[in-house]
Design a protein around this motif. Structure first.
Motif, mmCIF file in Angstrom:
data_model
loop_
_atom_site.group_PDB
_atom_site.id
_atom_site.type_symbol
_atom_site.label_atom_id
_atom_site.label_comp_id
_atom_site.label_asym_id
_atom_site.label_seq_id
_atom_site.Cartn_x
_atom_site.Cartn_y
_atom_site.Cartn_z
ATOM 1 N N HIS A 96 91.347 38.264 59.616
ATOM 2 C CA HIS A 96 91.035 39.101 61.027
ATOM 3 C C HIS A 96 91.168 40.131 61.763
ATOM 4 O O HIS A 96 90.716 40.729 62.891
ATOM 5 N N LEU A 147 87.785 41.384 61.602
ATOM 6 C CA LEU A 147 86.703 41.160 62.972
ATOM 7 C C LEU A 147 86.668 42.156 62.918
ATOM 8 O O LEU A 147 85.773 41.891 64.778
ATOM 9 N N LEU A 205 101.034 42.049 60.093
ATOM 10 C CA LEU A 205 100.605 41.140 60.860
ATOM 11 C C LEU A 205 101.869 40.005 60.844
ATOM 12 O O LEU A 205 102.598 39.588 62.094
ATOM 13 N N TYR A 250 103.506 39.493 64.817
ATOM 14 C CA TYR A 250 103.835 38.389 65.467
ATOM 15 C C TYR A 250 105.568 38.081 65.499
ATOM 16 O O TYR A 250 105.844 37.180 66.182
ATOM 17 N N MET A 255 106.607 40.045 68.582
ATOM 18 C CA MET A 255 105.706 39.215 69.447
ATOM 19 C C MET A 255 106.471 38.053 70.273
ATOM 20 O O MET A 255 106.936 37.923 71.433
ATOM 21 N N LEU A 277 105.456 35.250 68.687
ATOM 22 C CA LEU A 277 104.580 34.043 68.752
ATOM 23 C C LEU A 277 105.375 33.216 67.693
ATOM 24 O O LEU A 277 105.819 33.657 66.452
ATOM 25 N N PHE A 309 89.169 49.159 71.424
ATOM 26 C CA PHE A 309 89.071 47.934 71.972
ATOM 27 C C PHE A 309 89.161 47.589 73.175
ATOM 28 O O PHE A 309 89.609 48.212 73.963
ATOM 29 N N GLU A 337 89.192 41.016 72.579
ATOM 30 C CA GLU A 337 89.747 40.452 70.781
ATOM 31 C C GLU A 337 90.593 40.747 70.160
ATOM 32 O O GLU A 337 91.405 39.072 69.759
ATOM 33 N N HIS A 369 91.632 37.324 68.463
ATOM 34 C CA HIS A 369 92.227 37.026 67.136
ATOM 35 C C HIS A 369 93.643 36.560 66.955
ATOM 36 O O HIS A 369 94.050 36.345 65.635
ATOM 37 N N ILE A 370 94.685 37.355 67.603
ATOM 38 C CA ILE A 370 96.203 36.861 67.610
ATOM 39 C C ILE A 370 96.223 35.333 67.611
ATOM 40 O O ILE A 370 96.870 34.662 67.132
ATOM 41 N N ASN A 381 80.341 37.247 75.024
ATOM 42 C CA ASN A 381 81.136 37.713 74.001
ATOM 43 C C ASN A 381 81.844 36.769 72.460
ATOM 44 O O ASN A 381 81.728 37.294 71.988
ATOM 45 N N SER A 437 98.173 42.649 73.928
ATOM 46 C CA SER A 437 97.605 42.154 72.766
ATOM 47 C C SER A 437 97.148 43.351 71.922
ATOM 48 O O SER A 437 97.413 43.790 71.153
ATOM 49 N N LYS A 476 74.423 36.329 70.321
ATOM 50 C CA LYS A 476 74.290 35.858 72.130
ATOM 51 C C LYS A 476 73.522 34.714 72.355
ATOM 52 O O LYS A 476 74.400 34.226 72.772
#
Lengths: 238, 238, 238, 238, 238, 238
Positions: free
Chosen positions: B104, B107, B215, B219, B222, B224, C96, C100, C104-105, C129, C211, D132
């Protein structure tokens, strides 16, 4: 060659009756032998990935046992395919859960397939298996009847609910064939097919356990075995 | 709020050194606490799905233990993500294996990602996880250095082999970022990045364990937690 | 190392209040510094690709300025990701937009994600996107509340509408996590999460700006930077 | 009805010769009029997303000017499609860059298409446009000849390099048709086609600018215009 | 119930020997009956879509004849699946060509499958069938040995060439199982499997005709028939 | 060069009127010649794959005839694309059915396209063509008005039904452009466009036959011809 299939129950609960086993072997060759082994350590039923994880070690033990006992193929009797990939690594005979056989058979009958299962809980797991199998283009939806387990023995109620969801799968999701998404759902296909026909839809309805036992027989007869590039033999350790 | 992360080792073998643990927490906040629990029943190392299946029950036991012990997030320390989905069902705190976090993060840095791992055996498993995650359009190849485990302590040899496969990933597979496909590969990113730069390729190189711990921290901070529509709580049974 | 993040506003309009900025940094480390630069030439708000195109040159100018001013990461504060890819080419620090990071999260929390945004106008842009990111298999729908901009300050109305669309995303699109599709939507996640829980759905709800700032901090801390194979440095010209 | 097409140059550099313009209109109807507008503010050439972003505002200004001047269609003369989507929002006549027309025409000639362009820098941008457009299943590779701009006037050298990459696209990537990935590559198709034929491959070779001008003519003749559900008209502001 | 399968030859040429027919039924139940009908109007062999189109009307006539003559399933003996979909509309018994059965069986044995066929001419047709079946994620390549038809009787040469391409499929394309892409390739699987094993690859090798006859038997035994939502009955006309 | 297009009717029935032919050529150049050949052996209309198979041999005979008679391109006048791929192999001039031209043109106008056709029977066939073309990401639904053939001459009724389904395609399927999925539907585009506009949707509506004839003209003018790597010339036989 007469085929011996191991029907491996990955749950400790008392969920299958002799009538169900008899029904499941409906399409097997007369000389095909089916025996049942049941795990002794694990969850009473499989309703999530957690249950699958707990069931896996004993499933693998029995799979190895089955191979040593001379079975030609193993059916791990659950649509969630618990430990199927691990078992394919561990033994040298074909292994199937409930998901692949019915789905693969349906691929030869229709472009778009829906799976109808019992509980919403298992849907993400089945979706994961569909994605892993890269069959998202063919399996267009996964529906469930959301009937509490204790009411599942009401066969009439179950059939009605399955037919209703199958109808929605056709009308709303574009399904052209229906796969029952639980190996414990048996003896319903004819009824659902009939109900759908009454609405004008002539589509195949497949039961998972029957399909799996039949394909186990086929793979065994053809002498086929999993690829060792997909399923490596686990490393030997002392 | 200071974060407590459980570093859960899903193997019984003696694979991690104190230096490795220290290295892995390189990017964590100073007040983030990391503790290690190790399973006592399961395989010495994880090299296939069979190993994962055997490790899973004890991983789940320790995950629950970790939740009860007040951890805010769990890192199951293996790139194969053993029992990750089951653990997300079972506990109420974020759970990650090695695959998702590094991927991730990558990405956000590149369009095309390659994973470079140690053994060919784990490649089908990782491919399965990529398909399950529907990330086939972004993760363009999974390569391995095929170095026997006993030669892994030769850090120089490992780095060279990883850099070589990373280079092939760029040249032949179109990779634009590299993810190390084993949580036991640590302290190599700078070196590989340097070697690739010497060939003219300025690309991110991510280590799995570092990414995962970071990560987990995010998380947790946050607040989450996994979706209960993807990961249902397992049914209560007496 | 303490992190400095540039909050780059790609609109000339007066859309963000000090309360919003304060809220957005809720999960950042105490020593993380966030400063805001706002473009002086460009559209008052971003509601389509045309607006993005007009904003881009001044966004790029400020991004370069930010890099020279010592920032470690840049958040271009818009879910449409205006000039994000161009800025990644132009500067040597992570960049960013809003799309994203939250997405991603969410990938680590649920299989199927829906984005809920304000105006129908931006939906095709977001869809573009999603396709560009090859995340169509995970992001199952993009919904909007279609509230005129002038009524957006009615926070209660906005929350209700967002919760309603989130509910539809779950029920009709199969969403298992919700991402707010506009960086200007803040301080709604708890409320929506609560409303969805009241309907029986326990799912993560992510705000885009929070985020993004958090991931900017992470990438900066980890010393990560975009791949120069995906994002080439623009050619020097005299 | 005779058609007037605006050939909109999104670069400030002196890259097109009168011979090139004459060549590009080779397949247009005799009464089709083509006029060229060139931006006055922006990059000398387009080699990355940064260049595209800088060119966009003046491209949009000229597109609107072109619409007011009575053109029926606009060709933004660059394979990277700079500002194409924004311009479709902004004006009420068809707008094309170089990517779509040649690619769409190739779809009617072959299953698998490769794009061969000049510089490696633009490849990620083109890949983004392919994703896209959701055409990843048809466009199997994007290759480049990597010739420095200053050597591009060596037509013989360029043709040879393009033919060589086209041959590799056929042999290694499975290409069955070739699209030139730069609108500045003209008068090469016959030569490349001939060279490929000499190797036994009878495949279509398409030049981007010719294809674009021809499709501009077609869309204009057919009175077609972009969907306002994909391309909203930008909001009016005072 | 004993099954009667129609082996329908869609070519007028003399391509199948009695030994081949005998070999093909190797895995059928002893009481399964296989009879051969051959078209009298059509191409001598099928090497392209044009040949398929010419063969189709007589294939359909014989399919209907076969249904009237009491067969339970039809195997249209060609890997290109000529008239398979039309025949499924026209008759009320299962119909298979060579493509689906071997491929569907392979799905249960390996993640990644390659098809190895004789002539390059048929590759685009097979690729079309793979796309139509949405199996692009599982079938990773289609290779051919490019042996002129007149040299095909050299069984040793054919086996060697098939093994060589299968090896390349494994090494270069990531294949984990091999499907022979021509129903006329028989009695080669054991040999190829042996050769691949000698190189260290233990993978399934499937022959198309054998697989098809076996699945015809299975579908017939299970009383399955094509979905009328995918394959409508042609309209009655006077 | 003035272009000669063969309008090849793949049905024996009397379905096209002179008014329809005149209408279809609305956007052609004045000097473009269109002649009609009609098959003499085959089905009266094409409503399924079975009909297509029966029509194919005579379509191919007439296609070859057309090539010998000096036509520059062939339009096989049916949206199901009967024998299109076989004809591309068989003749050396461009060949199109109804599916590709309108669809490819729509790709330049909108991200998401719906096809609206007459009968449900042809939907699976069109879906197969969409999958074969790998355009599933752009063509979001295939709808039908389900009007019996005998009522099709009621133009008002047809227009209303097409507009209604187009509206549903926009509202429920996310369509942003509409393609008429039957070459026999003519002179409806303006009306449907008008009706959709009245509902607030300004979207392109494309008729298949008009689009096909126009693209036949374009491919002929540009001297383009199918790739011989996708469409091999059938082998010569004595």
């Amino acid at each position: 060659m007469s085929v011996k299939i191991l029907n491996l129950l990955p749950v400790t609960g008392d969920v299958f009756t002799p009538e169900m086993f008899k029904y499941m072997r409906k399409y097997l060759e007369p000389d095909t032998e089916v025996q049942t082994y049941q795990i002794t350590s694990g969850p009473p039923s499989i309703e999530c990935e957690y249950d699958e994880a707990l069931a896996a070690p004993d499933v693998l033990r029995l799979a190895k046992q089955g191979e040593e006992d001379g079975f030609h193929a193993i059916f791990i009797n659950c649509f969630g395919d618990p430990a199927v990939k691990a078992a394919r690594e561990y033994v040298d005979i074909p292994v199937f859960g409930g998901f692949e056989p019915a789905t693969h058979i349906a691929l030869g009958l229709a472009d778009s397939i829906s799976i109808v299962t019992v509980l919403p809980n298992v849907v993400p797991n089945v979706e994961g298996n569909v994605s892993k199998a890269r069959l998202n283009g063919r399996i267009v939806s996964i529906r469930n009847v959301n009937i509490p387990v204790e009411e599942l023995q009401d066969h009439e109620k179950l059939c009605k609910a399955l037919a209703e969801q199958s109808l929605l799968a056709i009308r709303e999701d574009g399904a052209q064939a229906i796969v029952m998404g639980c190996t414990g759902i048996v003896d319903v296909a004819e009824r659902i097919k009939h109900d759908l026909l009454a609405e004008g839809y002539d589509v195949p309805v497949l039961e998972a356990a029957q399909s799996a036992l039949k394909l186990c027989e086929v793979y065994a007869k053809m002498g086929l075995r999993q690829s060792r590039l997909t399923y490596m033999t686990p490393p030997e350790r002392k």
